[in-house]
Scaffold this active site. Structure first.
Site, PDB file in Angstrom:
ATOM      1  CD  GLU A  27      26.068   6.456  82.664  1.00 10.07           C
ATOM      2  OE1 GLU A  27      25.861   5.223  82.633  1.00 10.07           O
ATOM      3  OE2 GLU A  27      26.296   7.095  83.733  1.00 10.07           O
ATOM      4  CE  LYS A  47      33.399  35.328  94.183  1.00  6.75           C
ATOM      5  NZ  LYS A  47      32.313  34.376  94.499  1.00  6.75           N
ATOM      6  CG  ASN A 104      37.262  32.394  94.945  1.00  3.56           C
ATOM      7  OD1 ASN A 104      36.400  31.768  95.570  1.00  3.56           O
ATOM      8  ND2 ASN A 104      37.042  32.836  93.711  1.00  3.56           N
ATOM      9  CB  SER A 152      24.373  -4.125  76.099  1.00  2.00           C
ATOM     10  OG  SER A 152      24.363  -5.151  77.068  1.00  2.00           O
ATOM     11  CG  ASP A 189      16.752  -5.868  81.730  1.00  2.00           C
ATOM     12  OD1 ASP A 189      16.852  -6.920  82.388  1.00  2.00           O
ATOM     13  OD2 ASP A 189      17.551  -5.534  80.843  1.00  2.00           O
ATOM     14  CG  HIS A 203      29.098  35.120  93.037  1.00  2.00           C
ATOM     15  ND1 HIS A 203      30.251  34.413  92.782  1.00  2.00           N
ATOM     16  CD2 HIS A 203      28.178  34.681  92.124  1.00  2.00           C
ATOM     17  CE1 HIS A 203      30.038  33.580  91.780  1.00  2.00           C
ATOM     18  NE2 HIS A 203      28.790  33.722  91.364  1.00  2.00           N
TER      19      HIS A 203
END
Length: 615
Positions: free
Chosen positions: A355, A238, A176, A334, A412, A252
């Site tokens: 993730e 819109k 929109n 792991s 690490d 909005h």
């Protein structure tokens, strides 16, 4: 419905969106009005859904990713006869099911939306269930806004859907042109979206979103497309239909100022009713249970990493329960999810290094009745925290497992060390947070998690640790274990979890050489916490020292402190936690540098005891 009636239904949906927002004095009617024609076509011609039986296994699923357009969703429900006009006008009011953004308080809503960029990733999880597990030909429709196509999570989902050939998934993008503060990045350039989606392997269809006949053909084309998900890119305006707001900036999230005039401009209220198509007959999923899982058993004195125990326990749980599924983010070797993957490949989902999609897929799968265990490094779950937060809003039941937590992972370095995870998950509404210290404890807690509610988090460790408990030892959620106690002679209590339990036991031995008997509590349930045992220890010793392989904020120490926040006298407390910025070193060096090893614990207890019971 004929196309003239579909257009009229679109106007009805706009009118009801305006009315609902006007009654509430807030809301997003203009964002609802842009997609009204799309919704009218979907509801009347393509959605197969039994509103009287939302749990029907053959129902199509509809996810309103642009959750701020909830007035449109509720107007659809009214047109379908699921809610009446009186309830529609309770929008956003106290006690109403029709919240500002939809949640599963409504039986037809699978997941809460409103945090943009989440609808499609969750829809991918639902579509995966239909394609690979349920093997039922329901379709998943996701209505997205164009603004949220800027979210990275959307593109994780886009690639995952294409890779898995989810032809039961249709994304509808309501293009929109206007976002919250002004134009979107690509405005009405449908081809800009199409090029990107096509590059990922999607079938794309570009339409005028206000041409109901074209929209109808697009949905039909999506249904006939094989081995590709489909994106319908619909150019809309819109605030469509009301000149004062149509395609204009600055409106909005605001009710239309003159609602009465807007409703008249839209042709006035209507009472069209849609007989939504019923889904075909479908049998529920087959998830046989073979009794209690035969959990792995480890001998006291053995050395086993809790991540390894997790993998074996999950494999056993999968053998006993057909509703258990596992997901991983390309680190299954792991996290040890690979054990489940090899034993139950049909119920294993590789999400690769995405993730957000990992957690979203878990949320989607649980809407279909599955019990997901999603695993990655604890540090990397921070990337998906907004999905975890919204999972709680969705009343979702998911199990998340974070491995390689704390400085104890060693060389690490800090980028891989989950040092914020306990705080992150403790703050989630209704969550459960577990931190086992040995293999048998881990196995028991993995099994217990399957029957809990809400977001459940288990923290596992990389290195091998001695097995302290026998395989038949019970570990109720909300409990703890007193590993050392000399009764009334105890001078202090050390409270630990995970790797620091072993350091606390070593410290207790060192302190015994100084004639300082201490109590050691393994607080494996960080949330809910064992308040009774902590209070008993406080009353008996007067001193508590918490030790955690985690930052001091929000973790074990705060969980223990909260146990004394009800006004009763609190004991003297001290905390050991990771306060430095770690660098690469061996696990032993890391624990020493952070000041959470046995030597540091013993020193802290001696200082604490001297201050409290000085001669």
């Amino acid at each position: 419905m004929h196309y003239e009636q579909l257009a009229s239904l679109g106007q009805q949906l706009r009118v009801d969106a305006v009315r609902a927002a006007d009654a509430a004095g807030s809301g997003h009617p203009t964002s609802s009005m842009s997609a009204a024609d799309i919704a009218a076509v979907l509801l009347s011609h393509h959605l197969r859904f039994d509103f009287d039986h939302p749990e029907h296994p053959g129902n199509d699923r509809f996810v309103l990713s642009k959750g701020h357009a909830s007035p449109l969703l509720y107007a659809m429900y009214k047109a379908a006869g699921a809610v009446d006009d009186d309830e529609l006008l309770t929008f956003r009011k106290l006690g109403s099911r029709l919240e500002g953004h939809p949640t599963p308080r409504l039986p037809w809503v699978d997941v809460a939306t409103g945090s943009l960029g989440q609808g499609l990733p969750v829809g991918v999880g639902i579509a995966l269930a239909g394609k690979r597990l349920d093997e039922i030909p329901y379709r998943v429709y996701v209505l997205s806004g164009d603004s949220e196509m800027a979210e990275g999570s959307v593109w994780e989902a886009v690639e995952h859907a294409a890779y898995n050939h989810l032809d039961n998934l249709t994304l509808i993008v309501d293009v929109n042109r206007l976002g919250q503060r002004g134009p979107t990045r690509h405005e009405h350039d449908l081809d800009a979206y199409a090029r990107r989606l096509h590059a990922f392997g999607w079938h794309t269809i570009e339409v005028d979103g206000h041409d109901v006949e074209a929209v109808d053909r697009a949905f039909a084309e999506a249904r006939s497309t094989i081995r590709q998900p489909t994106a319908i890119l619909a150019a809309t305006r819109k605030g469509r239909g009301v000149a004062a707001v149509e395609d204009r900036e600055g409106f909005h999230g605001k009710p239309v100022k003159d609602a009465e005039a807007a409703i008249a401009e839209l042709g006035g209220p209507r009472s069209l009713h849609v007989e939504v198509q019923r889904p075909p007959e479908a049998s529920g999923r087959k998830t046989a249970r073979n009794g209690a899982p035969e959990l792995p058993r480890f001998d006291i004195g053995d050395t086993v990493a809790t991540r390894t125990a997790y993998g074996h326990a999950l494999e056993a749980l999968g053998s006993a329960r057909g509703d258990v599924v596992a997901l991983d983010a390309e680190v299954s070797d792991s996290t040890r999810t690979e054990f489940f993957a090899k034993a139950h490949p049909e119920r294993y989902f590789e999400c690769y290094i995405a993730e957000q999609q990992l957690v979203a897929a878990a949320v989607g799968l649980q809407t279909r009745g599955y019990v997901p265990y999603a695993s990655t490094f604890a540090a990397f779950l921070t990337r998906a925290y907004d999905f975890v937060r919204m999972a709680a809003v969705s009343r979702a039941g998911i199990n998340l497992v974070g491995s390689h937590a704390g400085v104890a992972i060693g060389q690490d370095g800090p980028s891989q060390m989950g040092l914020e995870d306990l705080a992150m998950f403790r703050s989630v509404h209704g969550s459960t947070v577990l931190h086992p210290c040995d293999a048998n404890q881990t196995a028991k807690l993995v099994a217990a998690m399957a029957d809990l509610e809400g977001v459940r988090y288990l923290r596992t460790s990389r290195g091998d640790m001695p097995v302290l408990y026998g395989p038949d030892e019970p570990f109720p959620v909300g409990g703890s274990k007193v590993l050392r106690s000399h009764g009334d002679d105890d001078k202090a209590t050390i409270v630990a979890a995970g790797v620091t339990v072993h350091e606390a036991l070593k410290a207790a031995d060192l302190l015994a050489e100084y004639g300082i008997p201490v109590r050691v509590i393994d607080l494996y349930s960080v949330k809910p916490v064992d308040t009774e045992t902590l209070n008993d220890a406080a009353g008996a010793t007067g001193c508590l020292l918490t030790v955690e392989d985690h930052h001091p904020e929000g973790g074990l120490g705060d969980a223990v402190a909260d146990a004394f926040s009800d006004g009763r006298p609190a004991p003297r407390m001290a905390r050991l936690a990771v306060r430095n910025m770690p660098a690469s070193a061996t696990p032993e060096e890391q624990l020493h540098e952070a000041g959470i090893d046995a030597e540091a614990i013993a020193a802290a207890v001696r200082l604490l005891v001297e201050r409290v019971i000085a001669p």
